[in-house]
Design a protein around this motif. Structure first.
Motif, PDB file in Angstrom:
ATOM      1  N   UNK A   5      21.999 -25.853  15.363  1.00  0.00           N
ATOM      2  CA  UNK A   5      23.080 -24.872  15.459  1.00  0.00           C
ATOM      3  C   UNK A   5      22.544 -23.533  14.987  1.00  0.00           C
ATOM      4  N   UNK A   6      22.795 -22.485  15.785  1.00  0.00           N
ATOM      5  CA  UNK A   6      22.254 -21.162  15.473  1.00  0.00           C
ATOM      6  C   UNK A   6      23.377 -20.204  15.124  1.00  0.00           C
ATOM      7  N   UNK A   7      23.201 -19.478  14.035  1.00  0.00           N
ATOM      8  CA  UNK A   7      24.175 -18.485  13.620  1.00  0.00           C
ATOM      9  C   UNK A   7      24.271 -17.362  14.637  1.00  0.00           C
ATOM     10  N   UNK A   8      25.444 -16.779  14.739  1.00  0.00           N
ATOM     11  CA  UNK A   8      25.632 -15.609  15.610  1.00  0.00           C
ATOM     12  C   UNK A   8      24.670 -14.485  15.254  1.00  0.00           C
ATOM     13  N   UNK A   9      24.241 -14.439  14.011  1.00  0.00           N
ATOM     14  CA  UNK A   9      23.423 -13.312  13.573  1.00  0.00           C
ATOM     15  C   UNK A   9      21.979 -13.385  14.062  1.00  0.00           C
ATOM     16  N   UNK A  10      21.651 -14.473  14.739  1.00  0.00           N
ATOM     17  CA  UNK A  10      20.330 -14.555  15.353  1.00  0.00           C
ATOM     18  C   UNK A  10      20.350 -14.033  16.792  1.00  0.00           C
ATOM     19  N   UNK A  11      21.520 -13.580  17.250  1.00  0.00           N
ATOM     20  CA  UNK A  11      21.660 -13.045  18.607  1.00  0.00           C
ATOM     21  C   UNK A  11      22.702 -11.936  18.578  1.00  0.00           C
ATOM     22  N   UNK A  12      22.299 -10.694  18.239  1.00  0.00           N
ATOM     23  CA  UNK A  12      23.253  -9.593  18.092  1.00  0.00           C
ATOM     24  C   UNK A  12      24.111  -9.367  19.334  1.00  0.00           C
ATOM     25  N   UNK A  13      23.532  -9.554  20.528  1.00  0.00           N
ATOM     26  CA  UNK A  13      24.299  -9.342  21.757  1.00  0.00           C
ATOM     27  C   UNK A  13      25.432 -10.365  21.874  1.00  0.00           C
ATOM     28  N   UNK A  14      25.118 -11.614  21.554  1.00  0.00           N
ATOM     29  CA  UNK A  14      26.150 -12.651  21.637  1.00  0.00           C
ATOM     30  C   UNK A  14      27.184 -12.468  20.524  1.00  0.00           C
ATOM     31  N   UNK A  15      26.724 -12.028  19.368  1.00  0.00           N
ATOM     32  CA  UNK A  15      27.663 -11.730  18.272  1.00  0.00           C
ATOM     33  C   UNK A  15      28.693 -10.705  18.739  1.00  0.00           C
ATOM     34  N   UNK A  16      28.214  -9.625  19.344  1.00  0.00           N
ATOM     35  CA  UNK A  16      29.121  -8.573  19.794  1.00  0.00           C
ATOM     36  C   UNK A  16      30.091  -9.107  20.845  1.00  0.00           C
ATOM     37  N   UNK A  17      29.597  -9.928  21.748  1.00  0.00           N
ATOM     38  CA  UNK A  17      30.450 -10.492  22.797  1.00  0.00           C
ATOM     39  C   UNK A  17      31.562 -11.352  22.201  1.00  0.00           C
ATOM     40  N   UNK A  18      31.211 -12.212  21.263  1.00  0.00           N
ATOM     41  CA  UNK A  18      32.223 -13.079  20.656  1.00  0.00           C
ATOM     42  C   UNK A  18      33.147 -12.293  19.737  1.00  0.00           C
ATOM     43  N   UNK A  19      32.607 -11.296  19.038  1.00  0.00           N
ATOM     44  CA  UNK A  19      33.445 -10.454  18.177  1.00  0.00           C
ATOM     45  C   UNK A  19      34.467  -9.678  19.000  1.00  0.00           C
ATOM     46  N   UNK A 238      36.040 -19.775  19.499  1.00  0.00           N
ATOM     47  CA  UNK A 238      35.542 -20.848  18.635  1.00  0.00           C
ATOM     48  C   UNK A 238      34.196 -20.438  18.035  1.00  0.00           C
ATOM     49  N   UNK A 239      33.339 -19.851  18.850  1.00  0.00           N
ATOM     50  CA  UNK A 239      32.023 -19.444  18.361  1.00  0.00           C
ATOM     51  C   UNK A 239      32.144 -18.384  17.269  1.00  0.00           C
ATOM     52  N   UNK A 240      33.090 -17.448  17.434  1.00  0.00           N
ATOM     53  CA  UNK A 240      33.237 -16.432  16.396  1.00  0.00           C
ATOM     54  C   UNK A 240      33.856 -17.016  15.136  1.00  0.00           C
ATOM     55  N   UNK A 241      34.849 -17.864  15.304  1.00  0.00           N
ATOM     56  CA  UNK A 241      35.494 -18.471  14.139  1.00  0.00           C
ATOM     57  C   UNK A 241      34.504 -19.311  13.328  1.00  0.00           C
ATOM     58  N   UNK A 242      33.582 -19.978  14.012  1.00  0.00           N
ATOM     59  CA  UNK A 242      32.596 -20.810  13.322  1.00  0.00           C
ATOM     60  C   UNK A 242      31.300 -20.069  13.017  1.00  0.00           C
ATOM     61  N   UNK A 243      31.118 -18.899  13.667  1.00  0.00           N
ATOM     62  CA  UNK A 243      29.883 -18.114  13.565  1.00  0.00           C
ATOM     63  C   UNK A 243      28.671 -18.904  14.049  1.00  0.00           C
ATOM     64  N   UNK A 244      28.867 -19.680  15.105  1.00  0.00           N
ATOM     65  CA  UNK A 244      27.795 -20.471  15.708  1.00  0.00           C
ATOM     66  C   UNK A 244      27.692 -20.127  17.193  1.00  0.00           C
ATOM     67  N   UNK A 245      26.480 -19.951  17.679  1.00  0.00           N
ATOM     68  CA  UNK A 245      26.260 -19.654  19.097  1.00  0.00           C
ATOM     69  C   UNK A 245      26.503 -20.909  19.930  1.00  0.00           C
ATOM     70  N   UNK A 246      27.423 -20.805  20.883  1.00  0.00           N
ATOM     71  CA  UNK A 246      27.699 -21.891  21.846  1.00  0.00           C
ATOM     72  C   UNK A 246      27.850 -23.247  21.134  1.00  0.00           C
ATOM     73  N   UNK A 247      28.813 -23.304  20.249  1.00  0.00           N
ATOM     74  CA  UNK A 247      29.016 -24.502  19.447  1.00  0.00           C
ATOM     75  C   UNK A 247      29.227 -25.740  20.313  1.00  0.00           C
ATOM     76  N   UNK A 248      30.063 -25.624  21.349  1.00  0.00           N
ATOM     77  CA  UNK A 248      30.374 -26.798  22.162  1.00  0.00           C
ATOM     78  C   UNK A 248      29.129 -27.366  22.842  1.00  0.00           C
ATOM     79  N   UNK A 249      28.204 -26.482  23.216  1.00  0.00           N
ATOM     80  CA  UNK A 249      27.014 -26.917  23.938  1.00  0.00           C
ATOM     81  C   UNK A 249      25.920 -27.444  23.016  1.00  0.00           C
ATOM     82  N   UNK A 250      25.965 -27.074  21.732  1.00  0.00           N
ATOM     83  CA  UNK A 250      24.843 -27.409  20.843  1.00  0.00           C
ATOM     84  C   UNK A 250      25.198 -28.391  19.731  1.00  0.00           C
ATOM     85  N   UNK A 251      26.482 -28.518  19.411  1.00  0.00           N
ATOM     86  CA  UNK A 251      26.866 -29.414  18.322  1.00  0.00           C
ATOM     87  C   UNK A 251      27.010 -30.847  18.823  1.00  0.00           C
ATOM     88  N   UNK A 252      26.734 -31.832  17.989  1.00  0.00           N
ATOM     89  CA  UNK A 252      27.056 -33.215  18.346  1.00  0.00           C
ATOM     90  C   UNK A 252      28.545 -33.330  18.673  1.00  0.00           C
TER      91      UNK A 252
END
Length: 292
Positions: A5-19, A238-252
């Protein structure tokens, strides 16, 4: 954070999109603007005990100001009492600074008398640069989570205040869905983020005998789309609330199920008919530095 699971802060572009998705669905900026219009004058402007000369500027520091919506609102209020303002903005994200500059330009008539000093830095980088300038008003609007050592940062900001100045920190409330989620899923936290709440901020101040005033803000927003697996907006939220990039695709699958169930539970949300409303309570902590 859970492996893979990768934090939003490892992808500034995706962070901005979810924010941006979160900001639109939660009416974040309109809520802050309403607080700025109705409470900020009494809570902050009236508390600044500064006497300036005719050509002397009020010195303002914005920490993690983002795209500037709240800052502009506050500056227009401050201008009614202080006609000249030097506004220093410390914001690490270039795309946010670009938006802030564009907003300031579009509001040039409302901001007559304000000069801006833009710094693309984190507050840690700004501190390390060693600038000793002090300010009459300092704000951190939902940015204290990204400073690393919150306790140390609070003391640094307090030290940067002129006597008679005011520090404003807006952060999650102790009873917010945000805080309860973080406590329930501590492994989601990332080294780049220090999730905190107003109780911890006040504790940091109280340990040093620094009084503060708390303004509690009740707020909710709809997250029903988070439970629609076909909703792109819901997935981003969901990704912003959890601060995880593409949670549904990457989480168990089981972990994702637990996250969704918890977000929809009465720990974080409440039901209104078929809608799910997330508890978005936040607090404004105001510190007034005594005049020597």
């Amino acid at each position: 954070m859970e492996s893979k699971l990768r934090s939003l802060f490892h992808d500034p572009e995706y962070y901005t999109k979810s924010f941006d998705c979160f900001a639109a669905l939660s009416a974040k900026f309109s809520e802050l603007a309403n607080w700025g219009e109705t409470v900020f004058g009494e809570a902050v402007v009236d508390k600044i005990k500064i006497t300036l000369g005719d050509n002397e500027e009020l010195r303002v520091l914005g920490v993690g100001s983002g795209s500037g919506e709240m800052d502009v609102q506050m500056l227009t209020k401050l201008l009614r009492r202080f006609p000249l303002i030097n506004n220093r903005v410390v914001e690490p994200a270039m795309d946010q600074l670009v938006k802030y500059k564009a907003l300031a330009q579009s509001k040039a008539n409302d901001l007559h008398g304000v000069t801006c000093d833009w710094r693309q830095q984190t507050i840690a980088q700004y501190e390390k640069a060693g600038d000793s300038k002090k300010f009459h008003f300092i704000s951190s609007i939902h940015s204290i989570y990204y400073v690393g050592d919150v306790d140390r940062c609070m003391m640094y900001l307090y030290d940067r205040l002129e006597p008679g100045g005011v520090l404003l920190v807006i952060t999650y409330s102790d009873d917010s869905g945000w805080w309860r989620f973080r406590n329930h899923f501590p492994s989601f936290q990332d080294s780049l983020v220090t999730f905190t709440n107003s109780s911890l901020i006040r504790g940091s101040l109280e340990r040093r005998g620094i009084p503060c005033t708390l303004y509690h803000q009740r707020s909710r927003f709809e997250i029903t789309q988070c439970f629609d697996e076909a909703s792109e907006e819901g997935a981003l939220l969901v990704d912003f609330l959890t601060h995880v990039i593409k949670l549904k695709e990457t989480a168990p699958a089981q972990l994702y199920k637990e996250v969704i169930e918890y977000l929809g539970s009465d720990h974080c949300s409440e039901k209104s008919g078929d809608d799910v409303l997330f508890n978005n309570y936040w607090d404004a902590v105001v510190v007034c530095k005594p005049v020597d």
